[in-house]
Scaffold this motif. Structure first.
Motif, PDB file in Angstrom:
ATOM      1  N   UNK A  80       0.741  -0.866   0.182  1.00  0.00           N
ATOM      2  CA  UNK A  80       0.284  -0.222   0.368  1.00  0.00           C
ATOM      3  C   UNK A  80       0.890   1.849   0.061  1.00  0.00           C
ATOM      4  N   UNK A  81       0.546   2.046  -0.620  1.00  0.00           N
ATOM      5  CA  UNK A  81       1.205   3.618  -1.124  1.00  0.00           C
ATOM      6  C   UNK A  81      -0.151   4.464  -0.004  1.00  0.00           C
ATOM      7  N   UNK A  82       0.462   5.781   0.913  1.00  0.00           N
ATOM      8  CA  UNK A  82      -0.351   6.865   1.080  1.00  0.00           C
ATOM      9  C   UNK A  82      -0.320   8.055   0.885  1.00  0.00           C
ATOM     10  N   UNK A  83      -0.982   8.786   0.425  1.00  0.00           N
ATOM     11  CA  UNK A  83      -0.714   9.946  -0.381  1.00  0.00           C
ATOM     12  C   UNK A  83      -1.489  11.191   0.072  1.00  0.00           C
ATOM     13  N   UNK A  84      -0.377  12.022   0.676  1.00  0.00           N
ATOM     14  CA  UNK A  84      -0.859  12.565   1.739  1.00  0.00           C
ATOM     15  C   UNK A  84      -1.605  14.198   1.296  1.00  0.00           C
ATOM     16  N   UNK A  85      -2.936  14.424   0.686  1.00  0.00           N
ATOM     17  CA  UNK A  85      -2.926  15.752   0.694  1.00  0.00           C
ATOM     18  C   UNK A  85      -3.496  17.223   1.097  1.00  0.00           C
ATOM     19  N   UNK A  86      -3.653  17.875   0.846  1.00  0.00           N
ATOM     20  CA  UNK A  86      -4.049  19.241   1.449  1.00  0.00           C
ATOM     21  C   UNK A  86      -5.116  18.763   2.782  1.00  0.00           C
ATOM     22  N   UNK A  87      -6.069  18.118   2.603  1.00  0.00           N
ATOM     23  CA  UNK A  87      -7.119  17.961   3.228  1.00  0.00           C
ATOM     24  C   UNK A  87      -7.560  16.518   3.539  1.00  0.00           C
ATOM     25  N   UNK A  88      -6.412  15.716   2.990  1.00  0.00           N
ATOM     26  CA  UNK A  88      -7.264  14.104   3.668  1.00  0.00           C
ATOM     27  C   UNK A  88      -5.661  13.421   3.139  1.00  0.00           C
ATOM     28  N   UNK A  97       1.386  13.311  13.674  1.00  0.00           N
ATOM     29  CA  UNK A  97       1.702  14.682  13.209  1.00  0.00           C
ATOM     30  C   UNK A  97       1.080  15.759  12.187  1.00  0.00           C
ATOM     31  N   UNK A  98      -0.693  15.486  12.768  1.00  0.00           N
ATOM     32  CA  UNK A  98      -1.260  16.393  11.133  1.00  0.00           C
ATOM     33  C   UNK A  98      -1.780  17.287  11.485  1.00  0.00           C
ATOM     34  N   UNK A  99      -0.371  18.575  11.130  1.00  0.00           N
ATOM     35  CA  UNK A  99      -0.596  19.486  12.041  1.00  0.00           C
ATOM     36  C   UNK A  99      -1.475  20.936  11.203  1.00  0.00           C
ATOM     37  N   UNK A 100      -2.578  21.710  11.590  1.00  0.00           N
ATOM     38  CA  UNK A 100      -3.110  22.299  11.035  1.00  0.00           C
ATOM     39  C   UNK A 100      -2.766  23.689  10.852  1.00  0.00           C
ATOM     40  N   UNK A 101      -1.959  24.731  10.018  1.00  0.00           N
ATOM     41  CA  UNK A 101      -1.375  25.290  11.022  1.00  0.00           C
ATOM     42  C   UNK A 101      -2.980  26.467  11.138  1.00  0.00           C
ATOM     43  N   UNK A 102      -3.214  27.700  11.899  1.00  0.00           N
ATOM     44  CA  UNK A 102      -4.326  28.121  12.261  1.00  0.00           C
ATOM     45  C   UNK A 102      -5.521  27.650  13.080  1.00  0.00           C
ATOM     46  N   UNK A 103      -5.147  26.640  12.707  1.00  0.00           N
ATOM     47  CA  UNK A 103      -6.768  25.272  13.801  1.00  0.00           C
ATOM     48  C   UNK A 103      -6.121  25.278  15.002  1.00  0.00           C
ATOM     49  N   UNK A 104      -5.816  25.782  16.455  1.00  0.00           N
ATOM     50  CA  UNK A 104      -5.553  25.111  17.263  1.00  0.00           C
ATOM     51  C   UNK A 104      -6.492  23.648  17.812  1.00  0.00           C
ATOM     52  N   UNK A 105      -7.591  23.298  17.210  1.00  0.00           N
ATOM     53  CA  UNK A 105      -8.704  22.066  17.527  1.00  0.00           C
ATOM     54  C   UNK A 105      -7.948  21.125  17.080  1.00  0.00           C
ATOM     55  N   UNK A 106      -7.157  21.521  15.526  1.00  0.00           N
ATOM     56  CA  UNK A 106      -7.106  19.918  15.005  1.00  0.00           C
ATOM     57  C   UNK A 106      -7.543  19.626  14.274  1.00  0.00           C
ATOM     58  N   UNK A 107      -7.804  18.189  13.774  1.00  0.00           N
ATOM     59  CA  UNK A 107      -8.632  16.957  13.613  1.00  0.00           C
ATOM     60  C   UNK A 107      -9.376  17.183  14.467  1.00  0.00           C
ATOM     61  N   UNK A 108     -10.996  17.322  13.448  1.00  0.00           N
ATOM     62  CA  UNK A 108     -12.370  17.450  14.671  1.00  0.00           C
ATOM     63  C   UNK A 108     -12.728  16.077  14.402  1.00  0.00           C
ATOM     64  N   UNK A 109     -12.614  15.835  12.771  1.00  0.00           N
ATOM     65  CA  UNK A 109     -13.295  14.219  12.585  1.00  0.00           C
ATOM     66  C   UNK A 109     -12.441  14.032  11.149  1.00  0.00           C
ATOM     67  N   UNK A 110     -12.646  12.707  10.345  1.00  0.00           N
ATOM     68  CA  UNK A 110     -12.441  12.229   9.842  1.00  0.00           C
ATOM     69  C   UNK A 110     -13.118  11.281   8.990  1.00  0.00           C
ATOM     70  N   UNK A 111     -13.917  11.353   7.597  1.00  0.00           N
ATOM     71  CA  UNK A 111     -14.949  10.912   6.884  1.00  0.00           C
ATOM     72  C   UNK A 111     -14.158  10.109   6.045  1.00  0.00           C
ATOM     73  N   UNK A 112     -15.038   8.769   5.200  1.00  0.00           N
ATOM     74  CA  UNK A 112     -14.449   7.742   3.656  1.00  0.00           C
ATOM     75  C   UNK A 112     -15.074   9.254   2.654  1.00  0.00           C
ATOM     76  N   UNK A 113     -14.283   9.576   2.410  1.00  0.00           N
ATOM     77  CA  UNK A 113     -14.410  10.582   0.954  1.00  0.00           C
ATOM     78  C   UNK A 113     -14.712   9.957  -0.379  1.00  0.00           C
ATOM     79  N   UNK A 114     -14.085   8.372  -0.575  1.00  0.00           N
ATOM     80  CA  UNK A 114     -14.458   7.713  -1.744  1.00  0.00           C
ATOM     81  C   UNK A 114     -13.906   5.895  -1.120  1.00  0.00           C
ATOM     82  N   UNK A 115     -13.727   5.412  -2.153  1.00  0.00           N
ATOM     83  CA  UNK A 115     -13.478   3.968  -2.058  1.00  0.00           C
ATOM     84  C   UNK A 115     -13.770   3.359  -3.275  1.00  0.00           C
ATOM     85  N   UNK A 116     -13.232   2.491  -3.749  1.00  0.00           N
ATOM     86  CA  UNK A 116     -12.694   1.990  -4.799  1.00  0.00           C
ATOM     87  C   UNK A 116     -12.107   0.845  -4.309  1.00  0.00           C
TER      88      UNK A 116
END
Length: 184
Positions: free
Chosen positions: A63-71, A95-114
């Motif tokens: 498996x490979x992982x491709x990290x995008x801006x928001x996914x 280490x998913x740090x989002x500048x300007x968003x002190x709460x960080x990650x508040x949710x993760x959803x399955x956007x697509x799956x094939x």
């Protein structure tokens, strides 16, 4: 004077814009659990376009992982189909740090799956700066993938003094234009 007001207005608006949440340029790490597996490069890397990590077994990459801006997109290797059995299997990012968003990650959803069977929202767990996908028991066919979308906390509101100053500058500009156009 009108040039000064225009500059003040542009500077006021530019200063009021919130920071964008993005992982591009951020340093993230990867993890995998399962029997006899590794992740490369194995340490934290800077997120850029393209795959950041390759999860492997002794026979080769799986498996490979491709990290995008928001996914993040986890993709099964070419020529390989897997049923994740023989123990607990997880794929993760840290280490998913989002500048300007002190709460960080508040949710993760399955956007697509094939090409993935057995995947459910309950297979995702996360903290403010990490996400884990439990793939135990799932079936992934060749080139199948799971795309997870990140939801980050809301930005802090623009302070009232900055908004009040911008409003005052605009009003003084309109008053100045009104006095300038009146006949003497």
């Amino acid at each position: 004077m009108s040039r000064f007001l225009a500059l003040a207005l542009v500077a006021g608006i530019g200063g009021a814009l919130p920071a964008q949440a993005s992982l591009i340029g951020d340093t993230v790490g990867a993890s995998i659990t399962g029997p006899n597996v590794t992740v490369a490069p194995g340490s934290a890397v800077v997120v850029t376009p393209g795959s950041e990590f390759t999860y492997s077994i002794p026979a080769g990459p799986i498996v490979t992982s491709d990290v995008g801006a928001y996914s993040v997109r986890f993709t099964m290797a070419d020529g390989l189909s897997v049923i994740w059995t023989g123990g607990a299997w997880t794929l993760g990012l840290t280490g998913l740090d989002f500048a300007g968003f002190p709460a960080g990650l508040v949710g993760v959803t399955i956007a697509d799956s094939v090409g993935v069977t057995g995947l459910a929202a309950a297979d995702i767990s996360f903290t403010a700066n990490s996400v884990t996908l439990d793939v135990t028991g799932q079936s992934w066919s060749e080139r199948s993938y799971v795309l997870l979308a990140f939801d980050v906390g809301a930005t802090t509101a623009v302070p009232a003094p900055a908004s009040a100053g911008l409003l005052a500058a605009g009003l003084f500009g309109l008053i100045g234009l009104g006095h300038r156009r009146r006949p003497a």
